[in-house]
Design a protein around this motif. Sequence first.
Motif, PDB file in Angstrom:
ATOM      1  N   GLU A  56       0.607  -1.229   0.107  1.00  0.00           N
ATOM      2  CA  GLU A  56      -0.183   0.000  -0.036  1.00  0.00           C
ATOM      3  C   GLU A  56       0.742   1.447   0.001  1.00  0.00           C
ATOM      4  O   GLU A  56       0.522   2.430  -0.658  1.00  0.00           O
ATOM      5  CB  GLU A  56      -0.700   0.122   1.380  1.00  0.00           C
ATOM      6  N   ALA A  57       1.992   1.169   0.772  1.00  0.00           N
ATOM      7  CA  ALA A  57       2.830   2.461   0.906  1.00  0.00           C
ATOM      8  C   ALA A  57       4.271   2.016   1.357  1.00  0.00           C
ATOM      9  O   ALA A  57       4.290   1.071   1.936  1.00  0.00           O
ATOM     10  CB  ALA A  57       2.322   3.575   1.842  1.00  0.00           C
ATOM     11  N   LEU A  58       5.147   2.946   1.116  1.00  0.00           N
ATOM     12  CA  LEU A  58       6.335   2.658   1.589  1.00  0.00           C
ATOM     13  C   LEU A  58       7.322   3.620   2.027  1.00  0.00           C
ATOM     14  O   LEU A  58       7.021   5.047   1.391  1.00  0.00           O
ATOM     15  CB  LEU A  58       7.322   1.672   0.690  1.00  0.00           C
ATOM     16  N   ARG A  59       8.250   3.756   2.697  1.00  0.00           N
ATOM     17  CA  ARG A  59       8.997   4.766   3.132  1.00  0.00           C
ATOM     18  C   ARG A  59      10.513   4.788   3.538  1.00  0.00           C
ATOM     19  O   ARG A  59      10.799   3.530   4.023  1.00  0.00           O
ATOM     20  CB  ARG A  59       8.309   5.791   4.281  1.00  0.00           C
ATOM     21  N   TRP A  60      11.557   5.170   2.914  1.00  0.00           N
ATOM     22  CA  TRP A  60      12.936   5.185   3.349  1.00  0.00           C
ATOM     23  C   TRP A  60      12.815   5.758   4.668  1.00  0.00           C
ATOM     24  O   TRP A  60      12.117   6.730   5.097  1.00  0.00           O
ATOM     25  CB  TRP A  60      13.818   5.889   2.527  1.00  0.00           C
ATOM     26  N   ASP A  61      13.715   4.934   5.628  1.00  0.00           N
ATOM     27  CA  ASP A  61      13.958   5.761   6.860  1.00  0.00           C
ATOM     28  C   ASP A  61      15.099   6.783   6.640  1.00  0.00           C
ATOM     29  O   ASP A  61      16.195   6.495   6.344  1.00  0.00           O
ATOM     30  CB  ASP A  61      14.561   4.689   7.999  1.00  0.00           C
ATOM     31  N   PRO A  62      14.858   8.118   6.863  1.00  0.00           N
ATOM     32  CA  PRO A  62      15.708   9.373   6.694  1.00  0.00           C
ATOM     33  C   PRO A  62      17.105   9.238   7.632  1.00  0.00           C
ATOM     34  O   PRO A  62      17.887   9.959   7.551  1.00  0.00           O
ATOM     35  CB  PRO A  62      14.722  10.605   6.806  1.00  0.00           C
TER      36      PRO A  62
END
Length: 570
Positions: free
Chosen positions: A395-401
């Motif tokens: 559904e969604a994804l994000r890199w860890d900044p």
Amino acid sequence: MSNLISAVSWVRRGVSAQHPAKYVLDDQELERVSALARIELEDARVELERAHLAAQSMGKGAEGEEADDADADVVDDDDEANWVDEDDEAMDVDSGAVPPKEKTDDLSQYNLDEYDDDVKTSSTGPFSNIKGLTYYKDNEEDPYITLKDEDDDEREELEVLPSDNLIVVAKTEDEISQLEIYVYDESQENLYAHHDLMLPNFPLCLEWLDFPPASSSSSKSTQGPNSAGFGNYIAVGTLDPEIEIWSLDVLEAMYPTSILGRPDHTKAHIPVPSGTGKKKRKKPKHRAVETAYHVDAVLGLSWNKNQRNLLASASADRTVKLWDLSRDPTLGGEGGEGGGAIRSFDVHKDKVQAVQWNDKEPTVLLTGSYDRTVRTFDSRSPTSGVGAIVGSDVEALRWDPWESFGFYVALENGLVLNFDVRTLPSNLDLPSPARFTLAAHDGAVSSIDVNPHMKGCIVTGGTDKLVKVWNINDEDNGKRTVSLVTSRDLGVGKVFSTVFSPDDPLTLAAAGSKAKLQIWDIGANFGARKAFGAKLREAGRTLREKEEGKGGGVIGVVDDAESDDDGGEE
């Protein structure tokens, strides 16, 4: 289609023009729009004329046409006879049958020969000569002008202060899709609508960028007032295969600053039949993939903050494409180059739902698909990437900044997974365990975001209508502990978007199926202040003490009906 907000995007403070410009539709703008849409105005005019003539001739038989022709001949003969008489009279005048002198005598009553002698008059009044004219520097000082200018009031109302955030929402209401731009004043806890932009189709994703995209070889009038190489733009992905880029510093714009794709190729919009007409239905065939442009809906967008001219897009056509915003998007653009994508990546077997650049590694992309896999690869060498099977639709994804090798994946089955790229295999048949798994929601986790101001804080939103804030801590043994800090139903319905503010560490925006935008200041929650106080101090941020007021830290746009109710109660 029900009312909803499908995506939300913040604009950090100080980026927007203080006084947005008004859209101007002139000849240069028409030329630019024609080039972007790949249409020829003259060809369109000819086609419209042909269609009009064809519509007039529909429903007539051969006999009727012959009868009409016969009637037309009779009418033409009568008209011709009448016109001949009129022409003969005209010819008599020209041939001198009526002397020109008589025509001149008819005007003698006006004394045209003495016209110049009557110029001087003895009239009086404020406008009789130049001495009677008084100059005022503006209309406010002129006593003869009773209707004063309202531009100053409108200019003040539309002013965006450097301390204001803009929030862009992709909203569909009563089958009409548009971008609504809100202004959020954090100091006054005030949220109000600023302006809106109409969209041609249902919006699916948003991505803010500051790089001024090339529009066409003609006018750049819709790019906004900033000419220093930076701007204020929003990229929009819709059910159409094209990507529209709008300037947020231009009011009442009728057409986007730039369009990425091929709107002239109608085959991209032609629906594929779901069967042959027989009882047995076949699955619809995928549209033929094109390398230069998408042929299906654009589901995800990501702007490269390091290489600012690059934009990545994920599509339902199973491809990920890379766009150079500095190239002319039109076919016959400057330099003789076409306006297509510069790269196309075919790394998935089903719709690609999400894509994101790695801020720490500017050439690395992360993608997630309905084929239940995630992939991360270098855009210069996509075949050497790694990935993982996640067991459900992404559904969604994000890199860890806060680390270049970690990322989060939100799944349809309600789980959130955290992976370390360094441990993932290039062959998906090999096991690829996650670092930790979080059972976040009872239903799909439709959105996720990682706090850019402090480490170990994420927010998730789900179809269970809840927005949850999580605290992630590293233990001495290398493992991580995850705890729920606070959870709340913000009244937005099924949550489709949750995004942290780029300026305030404990402020986020959420929206969903009720077409309602809410700002949540989680710093008003005592548990949140206790959980994140130490992390904020480590990040050099100040934790402001706030009381849980009437809204409990939730700020929204006040409807007219709510205002009337409040007034009645008082």
